[in-house]
Write a protein that holds these residues in place. Structure first.
Motif, short mmCIF file in Angstrom:
data_model
loop_
_atom_site.label_atom_id
_atom_site.label_comp_id
_atom_site.label_asym_id
_atom_site.label_seq_id
_atom_site.Cartn_x
_atom_site.Cartn_y
_atom_site.Cartn_z
N THR A 85 0.82 -1.22 0.00
CA THR A 85 0.00 0.00 0.00
C THR A 85 0.85 1.27 0.00
OG1 THR A 85 -0.14 0.07 2.41
CG2 THR A 85 -1.85 -1.16 1.24
N ARG A 86 2.16 1.09 -0.03
CA ARG A 86 3.12 2.20 0.01
C ARG A 86 2.90 3.08 1.23
NH1 ARG A 86 5.63 4.21 -5.29
NH2 ARG A 86 5.79 2.27 -6.45
N GLY A 87 2.56 2.43 2.33
CA GLY A 87 2.42 3.16 3.59
C GLY A 87 1.17 4.00 3.70
N LEU A 88 0.13 3.62 2.99
CA LEU A 88 -1.10 4.40 2.96
C LEU A 88 -1.61 4.73 4.35
CD1 LEU A 88 -3.30 5.47 0.96
CD2 LEU A 88 -4.53 3.36 1.45
N LEU A 89 -1.51 3.79 5.28
CA LEU A 89 -2.02 4.01 6.62
C LEU A 89 -0.92 4.37 7.63
CD1 LEU A 89 -4.44 0.99 6.59
CD2 LEU A 89 -5.06 3.39 6.38
N GLU A 90 0.33 4.22 7.24
CA GLU A 90 1.43 4.47 8.16
C GLU A 90 2.01 5.87 8.02
OE1 GLU A 90 2.26 2.38 10.57
OE2 GLU A 90 0.65 1.12 9.83
N LEU A 91 1.92 6.44 6.84
CA LEU A 91 2.48 7.77 6.62
C LEU A 91 1.53 8.84 7.16
CD1 LEU A 91 3.78 7.31 2.97
CD2 LEU A 91 5.13 7.34 5.07
N ARG A 92 2.08 9.95 7.57
CA ARG A 92 1.26 11.05 8.03
C ARG A 92 0.50 11.66 6.86
NH1 ARG A 92 5.58 14.16 11.92
NH2 ARG A 92 6.02 12.40 13.28
N GLU A 93 -0.62 12.27 7.17
CA GLU A 93 -1.51 12.81 6.14
C GLU A 93 -0.80 13.80 5.22
OE1 GLU A 93 -4.88 13.19 3.91
OE2 GLU A 93 -4.71 11.85 5.61
N HIS A 94 0.04 14.68 5.76
CA HIS A 94 0.68 15.70 4.92
C HIS A 94 1.75 15.13 3.99
CE1 HIS A 94 3.51 15.65 8.34
NE2 HIS A 94 4.41 15.97 7.45
N VAL A 95 2.11 13.86 4.18
CA VAL A 95 3.10 13.22 3.30
C VAL A 95 2.41 12.61 2.08
CG1 VAL A 95 4.86 11.41 3.19
CG2 VAL A 95 4.64 12.78 5.25
N LEU A 96 1.14 12.29 2.20
CA LEU A 96 0.40 11.64 1.12
C LEU A 96 0.04 12.64 0.03
CD1 LEU A 96 -2.08 9.53 3.28
CD2 LEU A 96 0.08 8.77 2.28
N ASP A 97 -0.02 12.14 -1.21
CA ASP A 97 -0.52 13.00 -2.28
C ASP A 97 -2.05 12.95 -2.27
OD1 ASP A 97 -1.29 10.63 -3.59
OD2 ASP A 97 0.47 10.61 -4.89
#
Length: 183
Positions: A85-97
């Motif tokens: 998932t490429r860290g969909l749930l692990e990355l912080r919101e501001h890191v996601l596109d």
């Protein structure tokens, strides 16, 4: 990604979640489904062993030893799903596109609906057992509630792993980039 500056933690997590060295483990949908199935199975096994350990009277410590052994493959399966998932749930919101933010919202909504149904089924099961017995089975209420909490915690990961898309093939990437660069 937004214009928010990334911290060192954000950069390291982004690098880790986009590391393609484990791609072979989750490159296809059947492999991702297998990873999710293995994770669910290991979670159920760990929960069953933990329940046995706490409810069994005078039992030896063998369930703890088995749980320790099962924890490593459980962590590997968690990493495979997070990589898929490429860290969909692990990355912080501001890191996601933007696409990932929308996908995270979809995954969380699906997981919430599934967990709600599971909690309703657990409540009905306890109530039905209580009606047939005349008293609710109190010994199983705590393990059932803990199991529901664990499923509530892990359901987004499982849903994200099941709904992750295949990586584009090298030929597909070249074909989609060629017309854009020619124009």
């Amino acid at each position: 990604m937004t214009t928010t500056r990334l911290t060192r933690y954000d950069r390291s997590m982004l690098r880790l979640m986009n590391d393609r060295r484990g791609l072979a483990w989750y490159a296809t949908a059947p492999r991702r489904r297998l990873a999710v199935a293995a994770h669910v199975t290991l979670t159920v096994a760990l929960g069953g062993l933990m329940t046995h350990f706490f409810l069994g009277e005078g039992e030896p410590l063998w369930p703890v030893a088995v749980m320790a052994v099962l924890l490593l493959p459980w962590m590997v399966a968690t990493g495979v799903i997070n990589g898929a998932t490429r860290g969909l749930l692990e990355l912080r919101e501001h890191v996601l596109d933007e696409r990932q933010s929308v996908e995270r919202g979809r995954v969380l909504a699906r997981a919430h609906r599934m967990t709600t149904l599971l909690l309703a089924a657990a409540a009905v099961t306890l109530l039905a057992a209580g009606l047939s017995d005349g008293d609710a089975p109190k010994a199983y209420a705590a393990p059932l509630l803990i199991a529901a909490l664990v499923v509530h915690w892990l359901m987004p990961l499982w849903v994200a792993g099941l709904h992750a898309q295949d990586e584009p093939a090298e030929d597909d990437v070249l074909e989609t980039e060629a017309p854009a660069s020619a124009a």
